[in-house]
Write a protein that holds these residues in place. Sequence first.
Motif, PDB file in Angstrom:
ATOM      1  N   ILE A 105       0.842  -1.205   0.000  1.00 22.74           N
ATOM      2  CA  ILE A 105       0.000   0.000   0.000  1.00 22.74           C
ATOM      3  C   ILE A 105       0.874   1.251   0.000  1.00 22.74           C
ATOM      4  CG2 ILE A 105      -1.659   1.344   1.359  1.00 22.74           C
ATOM      5  CD1 ILE A 105      -2.944  -1.257   2.212  1.00 22.74           C
ATOM      6  N   ASP A 106       1.935   1.246   0.802  1.00 23.73           N
ATOM      7  CA  ASP A 106       2.836   2.404   0.834  1.00 23.73           C
ATOM      8  C   ASP A 106       3.491   2.635  -0.525  1.00 23.73           C
ATOM      9  OD1 ASP A 106       2.392   3.140   3.459  1.00 23.73           O
ATOM     10  OD2 ASP A 106       3.984   1.875   4.255  1.00 23.73           O
ATOM     11  N   SER A 107       3.921   1.564  -1.165  1.00 25.11           N
ATOM     12  CA  SER A 107       4.556   1.694  -2.486  1.00 25.11           C
ATOM     13  C   SER A 107       3.565   2.218  -3.510  1.00 25.11           C
ATOM     14  CB  SER A 107       5.105   0.335  -2.943  1.00 25.11           C
ATOM     15  OG  SER A 107       6.108  -0.127  -2.066  1.00 25.11           O
ATOM     16  N   LEU A 108       2.322   1.709  -3.458  1.00 24.32           N
ATOM     17  CA  LEU A 108       1.284   2.150  -4.390  1.00 24.32           C
ATOM     18  C   LEU A 108       0.991   3.638  -4.217  1.00 24.32           C
ATOM     19  CD1 LEU A 108      -0.839   1.252  -6.514  1.00 24.32           C
ATOM     20  CD2 LEU A 108      -2.409   0.852  -4.619  1.00 24.32           C
ATOM     21  N   GLN A 109       0.914   4.088  -2.963  1.00 24.47           N
ATOM     22  CA  GLN A 109       0.598   5.490  -2.706  1.00 24.47           C
ATOM     23  C   GLN A 109       1.757   6.410  -3.085  1.00 24.47           C
ATOM     24  OE1 GLN A 109      -2.821   5.443   0.727  1.00 24.47           O
ATOM     25  NE2 GLN A 109      -0.714   5.505   1.466  1.00 24.47           N
ATOM     26  N   ARG A 110       2.983   5.970  -2.805  1.00 23.97           N
ATOM     27  CA  ARG A 110       4.140   6.813  -3.143  1.00 23.97           C
ATOM     28  C   ARG A 110       4.321   6.933  -4.650  1.00 23.97           C
ATOM     29  NH1 ARG A 110       6.987   4.132   1.067  1.00 23.97           N
ATOM     30  NH2 ARG A 110       7.944   2.798  -0.513  1.00 23.97           N
ATOM     31  N   MET A 111       4.222   5.803  -5.366  1.00 19.70           N
ATOM     32  CA  MET A 111       4.469   5.809  -6.813  1.00 19.70           C
ATOM     33  C   MET A 111       3.401   6.581  -7.582  1.00 19.70           C
ATOM     34  SD  MET A 111       6.023   2.047  -7.769  1.00 19.70           S
ATOM     35  CE  MET A 111       4.561   1.179  -7.227  1.00 19.70           C
ATOM     36  N   ASN A 112       2.148   6.516  -7.105  1.00 18.33           N
ATOM     37  CA  ASN A 112       1.049   7.145  -7.825  1.00 18.33           C
ATOM     38  C   ASN A 112       0.627   8.483  -7.241  1.00 18.33           C
ATOM     39  OD1 ASN A 112       0.034   5.003  -9.910  1.00 18.33           O
ATOM     40  ND2 ASN A 112       0.393   3.842  -8.029  1.00 18.33           N
ATOM     41  N   HIS A 113       1.345   8.929  -6.199  1.00 19.34           N
ATOM     42  CA  HIS A 113       1.039  10.212  -5.573  1.00 19.34           C
ATOM     43  C   HIS A 113      -0.444  10.283  -5.187  1.00 19.34           C
ATOM     44  CE1 HIS A 113       4.712  12.277  -7.681  1.00 19.34           C
ATOM     45  NE2 HIS A 113       5.056  11.302  -6.849  1.00 19.34           N
ATOM     46  N   CYS A 114      -0.877   9.263  -4.442  1.00 18.32           N
ATOM     47  CA  CYS A 114      -2.289   9.178  -4.065  1.00 18.32           C
ATOM     48  C   CYS A 114      -2.404   8.802  -2.604  1.00 18.32           C
ATOM     49  CB  CYS A 114      -3.012   8.150  -4.942  1.00 18.32           C
ATOM     50  SG  CYS A 114      -2.346   6.461  -4.828  1.00 18.32           S
ATOM     51  N   CYS A 115      -3.630   8.848  -2.085  1.00 10.14           N
ATOM     52  CA  CYS A 115      -3.860   8.533  -0.676  1.00 10.14           C
ATOM     53  C   CYS A 115      -5.256   7.951  -0.518  1.00 10.14           C
ATOM     54  CB  CYS A 115      -3.701   9.798   0.161  1.00 10.14           C
ATOM     55  SG  CYS A 115      -3.747   9.521   1.944  1.00 10.14           S
ATOM     56  N   GLY A 116      -5.344   6.734  -0.027  1.00  9.53           N
ATOM     57  CA  GLY A 116      -6.634   6.072   0.141  1.00  9.53           C
ATOM     58  C   GLY A 116      -7.219   5.601  -1.185  1.00  9.53           C
ATOM     59  N   ALA A 117      -8.409   5.021  -1.116  1.00  9.11           N
ATOM     60  CA  ALA A 117      -9.070   4.549  -2.341  1.00  9.11           C
ATOM     61  C   ALA A 117      -9.652   5.720  -3.121  1.00  9.11           C
ATOM     62  CB  ALA A 117     -10.167   3.545  -1.988  1.00  9.11           C
ATOM     63  N   GLN A 118     -10.504   6.521  -2.459  1.00  9.75           N
ATOM     64  CA  GLN A 118     -11.108   7.694  -3.082  1.00  9.75           C
ATOM     65  C   GLN A 118     -10.461   8.992  -2.601  1.00  9.75           C
ATOM     66  OE1 GLN A 118     -13.188   7.446  -5.437  1.00  9.75           O
ATOM     67  NE2 GLN A 118     -14.398   5.585  -5.228  1.00  9.75           N
ATOM     68  N   GLY A 119      -9.766   8.931  -1.468  1.00  3.82           N
ATOM     69  CA  GLY A 119      -9.132  10.112  -0.912  1.00  3.82           C
ATOM     70  C   GLY A 119      -8.646   9.843   0.502  1.00  3.82           C
ATOM     71  N   PRO A 120      -7.993  10.802   1.145  1.00  5.28           N
ATOM     72  CA  PRO A 120      -7.437  10.604   2.488  1.00  5.28           C
ATOM     73  C   PRO A 120      -8.464  10.183   3.535  1.00  5.28           C
ATOM     74  CG  PRO A 120      -6.554  12.609   1.492  1.00  5.28           C
ATOM     75  CD  PRO A 120      -7.648  12.130   0.588  1.00  5.28           C
ATOM     76  N   GLU A 121      -9.746  10.587   3.362  1.00  4.56           N
ATOM     77  CA  GLU A 121     -10.766  10.210   4.357  1.00  4.56           C
ATOM     78  C   GLU A 121     -10.944   8.709   4.477  1.00  4.56           C
ATOM     79  OE1 GLU A 121     -11.248  12.293   1.835  1.00  4.56           O
ATOM     80  OE2 GLU A 121     -12.272  14.135   2.463  1.00  4.56           O
ATOM     81  N   ASP A 122     -10.541   7.956   3.462  1.00  2.00           N
ATOM     82  CA  ASP A 122     -10.696   6.498   3.502  1.00  2.00           C
ATOM     83  C   ASP A 122      -9.885   5.870   4.631  1.00  2.00           C
ATOM     84  OD1 ASP A 122     -12.442   6.411   1.391  1.00  2.00           O
ATOM     85  OD2 ASP A 122     -10.889   6.093  -0.112  1.00  2.00           O
ATOM     86  N   TRP A 123      -8.911   6.602   5.159  1.00  2.00           N
ATOM     87  CA  TRP A 123      -8.113   6.041   6.253  1.00  2.00           C
ATOM     88  C   TRP A 123      -8.901   5.967   7.559  1.00  2.00           C
ATOM     89  CZ3 TRP A 123      -4.155   3.001   5.866  1.00  2.00           C
ATOM     90  CH2 TRP A 123      -3.466   2.990   4.650  1.00  2.00           C
TER      91      TRP A 123
END
Length: 270
Positions: A144-162
């Motif tokens: 998950i960390d690698s996916l978020q770092r490489m794609n410059h994203c956070c959560g599924a739809q956004g940071p609130e998903d955390w």
Amino acid sequence: MHYYRYSNAEVSCWYKYLLFSYNIVFWLAGVAFLAAGLWAWSEKGVLSDLTKVTGLHGLDPVVLVLVVGIVMFTLGFAGCVGALRENICLLKFFCGTIVFIFLLELAVAVMAFLFQDWVRDRVKEFFENNIKSYRDDIDLQNIIDSLQRMNHCCGAQGPEDWDFNIYFDCKSESKSREKCGVPFSCCIPDPAQKVVNTQCGYDIRKKSKSQWDDQIFVKGCIHALEAWLPRNIYIVAGVFIAISLLQIFGIFLARTLISDIEAVKASNAF
């Protein structure tokens, strides 16, 4: 009248050992995947307590590695032994399984194209389930960390998903220091920092959303992946075509060898 490419029925050594070489690569790759998966499980203590496998509600990447390893090991073994021993049953098993996998890949690709909304919903559900288990498994956490770092994203739809994760949920009664924050992989990296700040996401969601843009990625990973695919469609198509050609080549070798063996048996019967 039955047509055969040789004047006398014989098993081609060329096809026989080419198929053997093709499958020895499969077999060795399967051994490597199995070894890597078992080593990872031993590091996490799963081999001494198999109940840990069912304790994780998200995806354990090691399970995927082991499944791929088992499939490749079995196919490689069947193909190698079938080619060397000229065993029609093993060769048909190898050929049939490769055909099944090829058709399954084709069906998944067609379904993904035709039912994009349904696929998007399943991906969202899958990502949210894995967010819940983020702290339960180190391998899942790293993916998950690698996916978020490489794609410059956070959560599924956004940071609130955390909020789906008990440690990051703003509304939970948890005393976690990570409450109302996001993982460090959601943070916009600072080029001046040479050491990763693993606490950069603490308390970020307590601030107003207008302040998020300067500190964390606000785009959801599903949207990021949807944007990534059109930009890299030729790479994705090239990989799919390369894998398909390798599978078709293996099917061709197996079917040709089966035909040779059957022709020899038919000639010996008379």
